[in-house]
Design a protein around this motif. Sequence first.
Motif, mmCIF file in Angstrom:
data_model
loop_
_atom_site.group_PDB
_atom_site.id
_atom_site.type_symbol
_atom_site.label_atom_id
_atom_site.label_comp_id
_atom_site.label_asym_id
_atom_site.label_seq_id
_atom_site.Cartn_x
_atom_site.Cartn_y
_atom_site.Cartn_z
ATOM 1 N N LEU A 102 29.968 62.677 104.554
ATOM 2 C CA LEU A 102 29.638 64.002 104.000
ATOM 3 C C LEU A 102 28.387 64.570 104.672
ATOM 4 O O LEU A 102 28.360 65.732 105.066
ATOM 5 C CB LEU A 102 29.422 63.908 102.484
ATOM 6 C CG LEU A 102 29.032 65.235 101.818
ATOM 7 C CD1 LEU A 102 30.215 66.195 101.774
ATOM 8 C CD2 LEU A 102 28.498 65.024 100.410
ATOM 9 N N SER A 132 28.786 68.014 106.621
ATOM 10 C CA SER A 132 28.236 69.144 105.874
ATOM 11 C C SER A 132 27.688 70.188 106.836
ATOM 12 O O SER A 132 27.322 69.872 107.973
ATOM 13 C CB SER A 132 27.115 68.657 104.955
ATOM 14 O OG SER A 132 26.345 69.761 104.524
ATOM 15 N N ASN A 133 27.632 71.418 106.373
ATOM 16 C CA ASN A 133 27.145 72.491 107.242
ATOM 17 C C ASN A 133 25.731 72.235 107.744
ATOM 18 O O ASN A 133 25.312 72.793 108.736
ATOM 19 C CB ASN A 133 27.221 73.826 106.517
ATOM 20 C CG ASN A 133 28.642 74.345 106.486
ATOM 21 O OD1 ASN A 133 29.222 74.615 107.520
ATOM 22 N ND2 ASN A 133 29.219 74.429 105.308
ATOM 23 N N GLN A 134 25.001 71.384 107.008
ATOM 24 C CA GLN A 134 23.659 71.035 107.438
ATOM 25 C C GLN A 134 23.654 69.838 108.384
ATOM 26 O O GLN A 134 22.643 69.505 108.969
ATOM 27 C CB GLN A 134 22.783 70.674 106.228
ATOM 28 C CG GLN A 134 22.716 71.775 105.199
ATOM 29 C CD GLN A 134 22.253 73.066 105.818
ATOM 30 O OE1 GLN A 134 21.112 73.175 106.237
ATOM 31 N NE2 GLN A 134 23.139 74.045 105.920
ATOM 32 N N VAL A 189 33.873 69.942 106.287
ATOM 33 C CA VAL A 189 33.685 69.469 104.926
ATOM 34 C C VAL A 189 34.840 69.952 104.049
ATOM 35 O O VAL A 189 35.337 71.067 104.212
ATOM 36 C CB VAL A 189 32.305 69.915 104.391
ATOM 37 C CG1 VAL A 189 32.243 71.411 104.177
ATOM 38 C CG2 VAL A 189 31.942 69.155 103.130
ATOM 39 N N ALA A 235 23.810 73.429 100.330
ATOM 40 C CA ALA A 235 24.043 72.922 101.682
ATOM 41 C C ALA A 235 24.921 73.884 102.495
ATOM 42 O O ALA A 235 25.209 73.620 103.652
ATOM 43 C CB ALA A 235 24.694 71.541 101.622
ATOM 44 N N GLY A 236 25.338 74.982 101.866
ATOM 45 C CA GLY A 236 26.199 75.928 102.570
ATOM 46 C C GLY A 236 27.629 75.437 102.709
ATOM 47 O O GLY A 236 28.377 75.927 103.547
ATOM 48 N N ASP A 237 28.014 74.470 101.895
ATOM 49 C CA ASP A 237 29.367 73.939 101.985
ATOM 50 C C ASP A 237 30.339 74.661 101.066
ATOM 51 O O ASP A 237 31.511 74.307 100.998
ATOM 52 C CB ASP A 237 29.375 72.429 101.672
ATOM 53 C CG ASP A 237 28.710 71.636 102.783
ATOM 54 O OD1 ASP A 237 28.724 72.128 103.930
ATOM 55 O OD2 ASP A 237 28.176 70.549 102.514
ATOM 56 N N HIS A 292 22.781 80.860 104.827
ATOM 57 C CA HIS A 292 23.837 80.121 105.534
ATOM 58 C C HIS A 292 24.776 81.136 106.156
ATOM 59 O O HIS A 292 25.596 81.741 105.471
ATOM 60 C CB HIS A 292 24.610 79.234 104.561
ATOM 61 C CG HIS A 292 23.789 78.132 103.979
ATOM 62 N ND1 HIS A 292 23.255 77.137 104.752
ATOM 63 C CD2 HIS A 292 23.403 77.876 102.712
ATOM 64 C CE1 HIS A 292 22.574 76.305 103.984
ATOM 65 N NE2 HIS A 292 22.637 76.733 102.738
ATOM 66 N N ASN A 308 27.273 80.706 107.897
ATOM 67 C CA ASN A 308 28.663 80.275 107.994
ATOM 68 C C ASN A 308 29.491 80.631 106.759
ATOM 69 O O ASN A 308 30.696 80.524 106.773
ATOM 70 C CB ASN A 308 28.717 78.758 108.203
ATOM 71 C CG ASN A 308 28.078 78.018 107.044
ATOM 72 O OD1 ASN A 308 26.853 78.074 106.880
ATOM 73 N ND2 ASN A 308 28.880 77.368 106.227
#
Lengths: 237, 306
Positions: A82, A86-88, A97, B85-87, B246, B248
Amino acid sequence: MLAGAPDAVLVFGEFPFESQYVTSIIQVSLYVSLAAVALSTLVSIPTALLVGFTDFPGKRLVTAVINTGMGFPSVVVGLLVLFAVSNQGPLGEFGLVFTKEAMIMSQIVLATPPITGISLAAVTGVDDSVRDAARALGGTRLDVALVVVKEARYGIATAILAGFGRAISEVGSVLIVGGNIAGADGVSKTRTLTTAIQLEARQGSYDTAMVLGALLLVLVLTVNAVVVRLGDGGTLR
Amino acid sequence: MAIQRRRFLAALGGGATAALAGCTAFGQDESGPEVAGETLTLTTTTSTYDTGLLDELNAPFQDMYGVTVDAVAQGTGQALETARAGDSDVVMVHARSLEDEFMQEGYGVNRRDLMFNDFVIVGPEGDPAGIEGTESATEAFATIADAGETFVSRGDNSGTHTKELAIWEAAGVEPGGDWYQETGQGMGEVLNIANQQGGYTLSDRGTYLSQRAESDLVILVQGPIEGGPELLANPYGIMAVNPAVHDNVNYDLAMAYIGYITSPEGQRRIEEYTANGEQLFFPEALSEDPDFQQYVPEGWSADDEG
């Protein structure tokens, strides 16, 4: 309603799902686990041959790492994957993700050590004379490897089944990286049989969970039967 | 059972999926924004998911825009963390204090009040602590603590857990000891555990009602919907993840979703959704007068900057 029918009939008569929901869950389960096991196998068997038949410094360490990996906690793997997807994370730009690909990644990490470890035991168990004979007949390194793999095929089949068993029965990591997503139209995106069972149990629908559990068992038994059959195919028939 | 909704939705969705397959490929949705074929990731609490409300809301939205909604059911804390987290693109939760924190940190934009239901204190029919008839949630909690009767806590930083801790604090009780069990699991699981152990727990009314058929637990202290204390109110909010933080995230689609879910149609679907014959959620987005407070985190002032 099948009033008065025996219980067993009732269970199937009132099959509690839309078939589309169940088939899509089974598809996702199989796709993720089989893809992961296939990719793991491509890495594992050459690794097992390499470690099994070459001497190098640190060989014992490598073997120890492989064996330790067999018991690596799956939720930790899920967490690490993860973080990665994850975008990070370092792979954030690929948007992995909550996708099947992320689930496959975590399954590969989980399935590779058992497949490698058990294959390693299988190939090192092949009698030295087999290798010597293959080499004496002028076989290339690849030929020798193929002969060894053929000799060790039962052990390797066991290894692949162990990897598949670990992958298909996995809940924690696929829940973390996959998100247990099914569409409102009842089509699974990242929902597997195991995470569906977890969801139904959370909702107190234990009988529904049991039906899914039975399906999972049937699925595992079927795949095992197919692999055993394939293993036999070469010589026994 | 939870199954009927699948049956219904699959019947509903079957045709729509076929229609969609053609639609998305060519982006034919002329009237809508350019979102056809895109995917919205929604993180939300288990209560909206486990009650089946989410499927009820998402299927028509997906048809309308030709999009896919990936709903990930987590606790409120985890849902907000995933959004941080931008997810995820949009987050639907029920803990105003955590939502305000999320907004103040700049992760969320365009918060809207969405709907509410309430919390109820449930326990075994025999009610060994004797809290039935108690008018106050804090008094009921204090009584359970005094009696040392089993209390099953979510213990998972969810909206319900946040509310539970607020009630303990208001009751002046530091929960702990043998009788207090933190499970770290979802509401449904906690209800199962409380049911098995003959314990008390705090539940949102929706999850309790949708699961009542499988449980012997009864409501001992009502929430505000049935005239109980206001402390047990359970308002839900929805926020878009800030695209400035974010880049995205799919902000357009997130706003389309917020627009839909707070529209008369979305609100009507919330109002009409029932489980076991009872309404689970009460729409709150449609209002005669503008409620600017819903956009502004509590205690937000110039002093809070930096």
